[in-house]
Design a protein around this motif. Structure first.
Motif, PDB file in Angstrom:
ATOM      1  N   TYR A  93      -1.905  15.926 -11.411  1.00 34.35           N
ATOM      2  CA  TYR A  93      -1.392  16.242 -12.751  1.00 34.35           C
ATOM      3  C   TYR A  93      -0.714  15.054 -13.438  1.00 34.35           C
ATOM      4  N   ALA A  94      -0.969  13.863 -12.938  1.00 35.59           N
ATOM      5  CA  ALA A  94      -0.561  12.629 -13.627  1.00 35.59           C
ATOM      6  C   ALA A  94       0.935  12.546 -13.919  1.00 35.59           C
ATOM      7  N   GLN A  95       1.743  13.033 -12.951  1.00 32.27           N
ATOM      8  CA  GLN A  95       3.192  12.939 -13.172  1.00 32.27           C
ATOM      9  C   GLN A  95       3.656  11.534 -12.774  1.00 32.27           C
ATOM     10  N   THR A  96       3.515  10.627 -13.721  1.00 38.60           N
ATOM     11  CA  THR A  96       3.896   9.236 -13.462  1.00 38.60           C
ATOM     12  C   THR A  96       4.368   8.558 -14.740  1.00 38.60           C
ATOM     13  N   ILE A  97       5.392   7.737 -14.596  1.00 34.77           N
ATOM     14  CA  ILE A  97       5.969   7.006 -15.726  1.00 34.77           C
ATOM     15  C   ILE A  97       6.205   5.569 -15.279  1.00 34.77           C
ATOM     16  N   PHE A  98       6.335   4.659 -16.230  1.00 36.89           N
ATOM     17  CA  PHE A  98       6.537   3.260 -15.828  1.00 36.89           C
ATOM     18  C   PHE A  98       7.300   2.490 -16.880  1.00 36.89           C
ATOM     19  N   GLU A  99       7.612   1.261 -16.532  1.00 42.67           N
ATOM     20  CA  GLU A  99       8.275   0.321 -17.440  1.00 42.67           C
ATOM     21  C   GLU A  99       7.607  -1.043 -17.299  1.00 42.67           C
ATOM     22  N   GLY A 100       7.916  -1.941 -18.198  1.00 42.89           N
ATOM     23  CA  GLY A 100       7.406  -3.305 -18.112  1.00 42.89           C
ATOM     24  C   GLY A 100       8.452  -4.236 -18.694  1.00 42.89           C
ATOM     25  N   LEU A 101       8.822  -5.263 -17.939  1.00 43.05           N
ATOM     26  CA  LEU A 101       9.754  -6.279 -18.441  1.00 43.05           C
ATOM     27  C   LEU A 101       9.441  -7.590 -17.725  1.00 43.05           C
ATOM     28  N   LYS A 102      10.060  -8.664 -18.187  1.00 44.40           N
ATOM     29  CA  LYS A 102       9.689  -9.968 -17.624  1.00 44.40           C
ATOM     30  C   LYS A 102      10.898 -10.766 -17.144  1.00 44.40           C
ATOM     31  N   ALA A 103      10.648 -11.593 -16.125  1.00 41.90           N
ATOM     32  CA  ALA A 103      11.627 -12.605 -15.716  1.00 41.90           C
ATOM     33  C   ALA A 103      11.102 -13.964 -16.167  1.00 41.90           C
ATOM     34  N   TYR A 104      12.014 -14.804 -16.645  1.00 42.42           N
ATOM     35  CA  TYR A 104      11.668 -16.104 -17.222  1.00 42.42           C
ATOM     36  C   TYR A 104      12.442 -17.192 -16.498  1.00 42.42           C
ATOM     37  N   THR A 105      11.856 -18.384 -16.430  1.00 41.98           N
ATOM     38  CA  THR A 105      12.643 -19.558 -16.023  1.00 41.98           C
ATOM     39  C   THR A 105      13.111 -20.217 -17.308  1.00 41.98           C
ATOM     40  N   THR A 106      14.416 -20.425 -17.414  1.00 40.68           N
ATOM     41  CA  THR A 106      14.959 -21.007 -18.641  1.00 40.68           C
ATOM     42  C   THR A 106      14.824 -22.537 -18.601  1.00 40.68           C
ATOM     43  N   GLU A 107      15.111 -23.124 -19.754  1.00 46.67           N
ATOM     44  CA  GLU A 107      15.015 -24.587 -19.876  1.00 46.67           C
ATOM     45  C   GLU A 107      15.882 -25.292 -18.823  1.00 46.67           C
ATOM     46  N   ASP A 108      17.045 -24.703 -18.506  1.00 47.13           N
ATOM     47  CA  ASP A 108      17.926 -25.352 -17.518  1.00 47.13           C
ATOM     48  C   ASP A 108      17.709 -24.824 -16.093  1.00 47.13           C
ATOM     49  N   GLY A 109      16.558 -24.160 -15.870  1.00 49.21           N
ATOM     50  CA  GLY A 109      16.161 -23.833 -14.501  1.00 49.21           C
ATOM     51  C   GLY A 109      16.706 -22.541 -13.921  1.00 49.21           C
ATOM     52  N   VAL A 159       1.087  19.330  -4.806  1.00 45.96           N
ATOM     53  CA  VAL A 159       1.330  20.342  -5.834  1.00 45.96           C
ATOM     54  C   VAL A 159      -0.036  20.847  -6.272  1.00 45.96           C
ATOM     55  N   ILE A 160      -0.267  22.157  -6.192  1.00 41.31           N
ATOM     56  CA  ILE A 160      -1.574  22.648  -6.637  1.00 41.31           C
ATOM     57  C   ILE A 160      -1.457  23.579  -7.852  1.00 41.31           C
ATOM     58  N   MET A 186       0.835  -1.204   0.000  1.00 40.77           N
ATOM     59  CA  MET A 186       0.000   0.000   0.000  1.00 40.77           C
ATOM     60  C   MET A 186       0.872   1.256   0.000  1.00 40.77           C
ATOM     61  N   ILE A 187       0.358   2.325  -0.628  1.00 41.71           N
ATOM     62  CA  ILE A 187       1.088   3.596  -0.689  1.00 41.71           C
ATOM     63  C   ILE A 187       0.204   4.663  -0.048  1.00 41.71           C
ATOM     64  N   THR A 188       0.770   5.415   0.894  1.00 39.89           N
ATOM     65  CA  THR A 188       0.018   6.525   1.491  1.00 39.89           C
ATOM     66  C   THR A 188       0.639   7.822   1.002  1.00 39.89           C
ATOM     67  N   MET A 189      -0.213   8.731   0.545  1.00 41.50           N
ATOM     68  CA  MET A 189       0.312  10.012   0.060  1.00 41.50           C
ATOM     69  C   MET A 189      -0.714  11.112   0.277  1.00 41.50           C
ATOM     70  N   SER A 190      -0.273  12.356   0.078  1.00 44.79           N
ATOM     71  CA  SER A 190      -1.160  13.520   0.212  1.00 44.79           C
ATOM     72  C   SER A 190      -2.297  13.440  -0.799  1.00 44.79           C
ATOM     73  N   GLU A 191      -3.443  13.989  -0.396  1.00 45.87           N
ATOM     74  CA  GLU A 191      -4.562  14.094  -1.335  1.00 45.87           C
ATOM     75  C   GLU A 191      -4.207  14.981  -2.530  1.00 45.87           C
ATOM     76  N   CYS A 192      -3.180  15.810  -2.340  1.00 40.00           N
ATOM     77  CA  CYS A 192      -2.803  16.760  -3.389  1.00 40.00           C
ATOM     78  C   CYS A 192      -1.511  16.327  -4.107  1.00 40.00           C
ATOM     79  N   ALA A 193      -1.115  15.073  -3.936  1.00 37.25           N
ATOM     80  CA  ALA A 193       0.119  14.584  -4.579  1.00 37.25           C
ATOM     81  C   ALA A 193       0.075  14.871  -6.084  1.00 37.25           C
ATOM     82  N   CYS A 194       1.214  15.263  -6.616  1.00 31.76           N
ATOM     83  CA  CYS A 194       1.285  15.660  -8.037  1.00 31.76           C
ATOM     84  C   CYS A 194       0.772  14.555  -8.962  1.00 31.76           C
ATOM     85  N   VAL A 195       1.063  13.309  -8.605  1.00 33.59           N
ATOM     86  CA  VAL A 195       0.616  12.196  -9.458  1.00 33.59           C
ATOM     87  C   VAL A 195      -0.909  12.145  -9.535  1.00 33.59           C
TER      88      VAL A 195
END
Ligand code: PLP
Ligand code: COI
Length: 341
Positions: free
Chosen positions: A53-69, A136-137, A41-50
Motif C-alpha cells: 500500500y505504498a506507505q512510504t515518505i522521504f526527504e532530500g537534502l545536501k551536504a556541501y564542502t565550503t570554501e574553507d573546507g 498488512v493485508i 540491503m533491507i529484508t522484509m515480509s512479502e506483505c510489508a505495508c510499503v
C-alpha cells in the motif's frame, strides 16, 4: 581522512553506494536508539505495508564542502519538520525532529570521504526515508516502521548542468485537491512516472503540472517548484495546497527579498499569465535552480526572453547568492547552516 577516488566533476544525479547508513526501527509503539550500519540491503515480509500500500515518505537534502573546507548541511531542521508533516498525513509515527537532524549529521560524518570537494560542482545528497515494514493485508497503516538515511554523491539533476530546459504542460495530474501533493510521499512520485517517461520520450526535460481541479493554475514539476520573474523584476512563486513546500523555494524568497532587495510574491499563478514573465526556473534540492527557456503547451511554445543559452539575470543572481550561502562564500541567515564538526 582520504577522499574516495571519484571523478567528482563528471558524476550525474545517480545512486553511488556509500559506506554507511543510519537505521532506526519503530516497534511496540516506540523508536529504538538507532545506529549507523554497513548493510545497504533491507529484508522484509512479502506483505510489508510499503510493498502493498505504498506507505512510504522521504526527504532530500545536501551536504556541501565550503570554501574553507568545512562540511555543512543546509536547513536540515526544515526537512525534519516536513517529514513529521508527511508522517502525520500518512498515519506514520513521527521520527523526533532533533533525532532526524542527529541522524543526518551521523550519516554525513560516517561518509565524510564521500562528500565532494569544494569547487567540483558535486554534493553529497542525503535521503532520509521511512516506511511501513510489517505485513498488512487489509487496507490499514502498518504498526512497525523503519527510518533510514543514506547518502550518495551527486552532480547536476538535469543533464547539461545549468543550461535552460524545455518542459511541457502535462495532460496528467500529479496531485488531487485535498490529496497528498503537499507532503513528500513516494506515492506522488509513482503517480508521475508515466508522465515523466512520456515527457522524456517526447524530448522534454520535465512536466509542468497544472491544478487538477481547473487546469488553469501552475502547480509544480515532478521534482521542483516554479519561480518566475516579472518584466519589472518581481519574483513570483505559485501558492497551492497541493504542491510540496520546497525548502529551496522558501529560502530563495528570503534571498530575493533580504539579499537582493527584490519584491517577492507567493500567489496563485494562472497559466495564461506565464507567457508574460521574463524568466522561469525550477527550484529544489536536486534542481538547485534550473532555468527554463521554453514551455511547450500542446505544440504552442512559450519562449522566455532569457533564451536557451544562459540563465536570466535575476535567476543567475538568485542562484549565485543561494549557492554562495551553501558553499560558505556568503554569510547565511541565522540557523540555515549546520556545520558537521
Ligand atoms: N517539489 C517536488 C515535487 C519535489 O520532489 C521537490 C524536491 O524535494 C521539491 C519541490 C523541492 O523541494 P526542496 O527545495 O525542499 O528540495
Ligand atoms: C529533491 O530535490 O531532493 C527531490 O527529492 C527531488 C527528486 C526528484 C530527486
Amino acid at each position: 581522512m582520504a577522499k574516495k577516488n571519484i571523478d567528482w566533476a563528471n558524476i550525474g544525479f545517480g545512486y553511488i553506494k556509500t559506506d554507511k547508513r543510519y537505521v532506526s526501527n519503530y516497534t511496540g509503539g516506540k523508536w529504538d536508539d538507532g545506529a549507523i550500519i554497513d548493510d545497504d540491503m533491507i529484508t522484509m515480509s512479502e506483505c510489508a505495508c510499503v510493498l502493498q500500500y505504498a506507505q512510504t515518505i522521504f526527504e532530500g537534502l545536501k551536504a556541501y564542502t565550503t570554501e574553507d573546507g568545512k562540511i555543512v548541511v543546509f536547513r536540515p531542521d526544515l526537512n525534519a519538520q516536513r517529514l513529521a508533516n508527511s508522517s502525520r498525513r500518512m498515519e506514520m509515527p513521527v521520527f523526533p525532529e532533533d533525532r532526524f537532524v542527529d541522524a543526518v549529521v551521523q550519516t554525513v560524518k560516517a561518509n565524510a570521504d564521500f562528500v565532494p570537494p569544494y569547487g567540483t560542482g558535486a554534493t553529497l545528497y542525503l535521503r532520509p526515508y521511512m516506511f511501513g515494514i510489517n505485513p498488512v493485508i487489509g487496507v490499514k497503516p502498518a504498526d512497525d516502521f523503519q527510518f533510514r538515511v543514506f547518502a550518495t554523491p551527486v552532480g547536476p539533476y538535469f543533464k547539461g548542468g545549468v543550461k535552460p530546459l524545455t518542459i511541457k504542460v502535462s495532460d496528467f495530474d500529479r496531485a488531487a485537491p485535498h490529496g497528498t501533493g503537499f507532503i513528500k510521499a513516494g506515492l506522488n512520485y509513482a503517480m508521475s512516472l508515466h508522465a515523466i517517461v512520456t515527457a522524456h520520450e517526447e524530448g522534454f526535460a520535465e512536466n509542468m503540472y497544472l491544478d487538477a481541479a481547473t487546469r488553469t493554475k501552475v502547480e509544480e514539476t515532478g521534482g521542483a517548484n516554479f519561480l518566475f520573474v516579472t518584466k519589472d523584476n518581481k519574483v513570483v512563486t505559485p501558492k497551492s495546497d497541493s504542491i510540496l513546500p520546497s525548502i529551496t523555494r522558501r529560502s530563495l524568497m528570503v534571498v530575493a527579498k533580504e539579499y537582493l532587495g527584490l519584491e517577492v510574491e507567493e500567489r496563485e499563478v494562472f497559466f495564461d499569465e506565464v507567457k508574460d514573465f521574463a524568466e522561469c526556473g525550477l527550484c529544489g534540492t536536486a534542481a538547485v535552480i534550473s532555468p527554463v527557456g521554453k514551455i511547450n503547451d500542446h505544440g504552442k511554445e512559450i519562449c522566455f526572453p532569457s533564451g536557451m543559452e544562459k540563465m536570466g539575470p535575476i535567476t543567475q543572481k538568485l542562484y549565485d547568492t543561494l549557492t554562495g550561502i551553501q558553499m560558505g562564500r556568503l554569510e547565511a541567515p541565522a540557523g540555515w547552516i549546520r556545520v558537521i564538526e
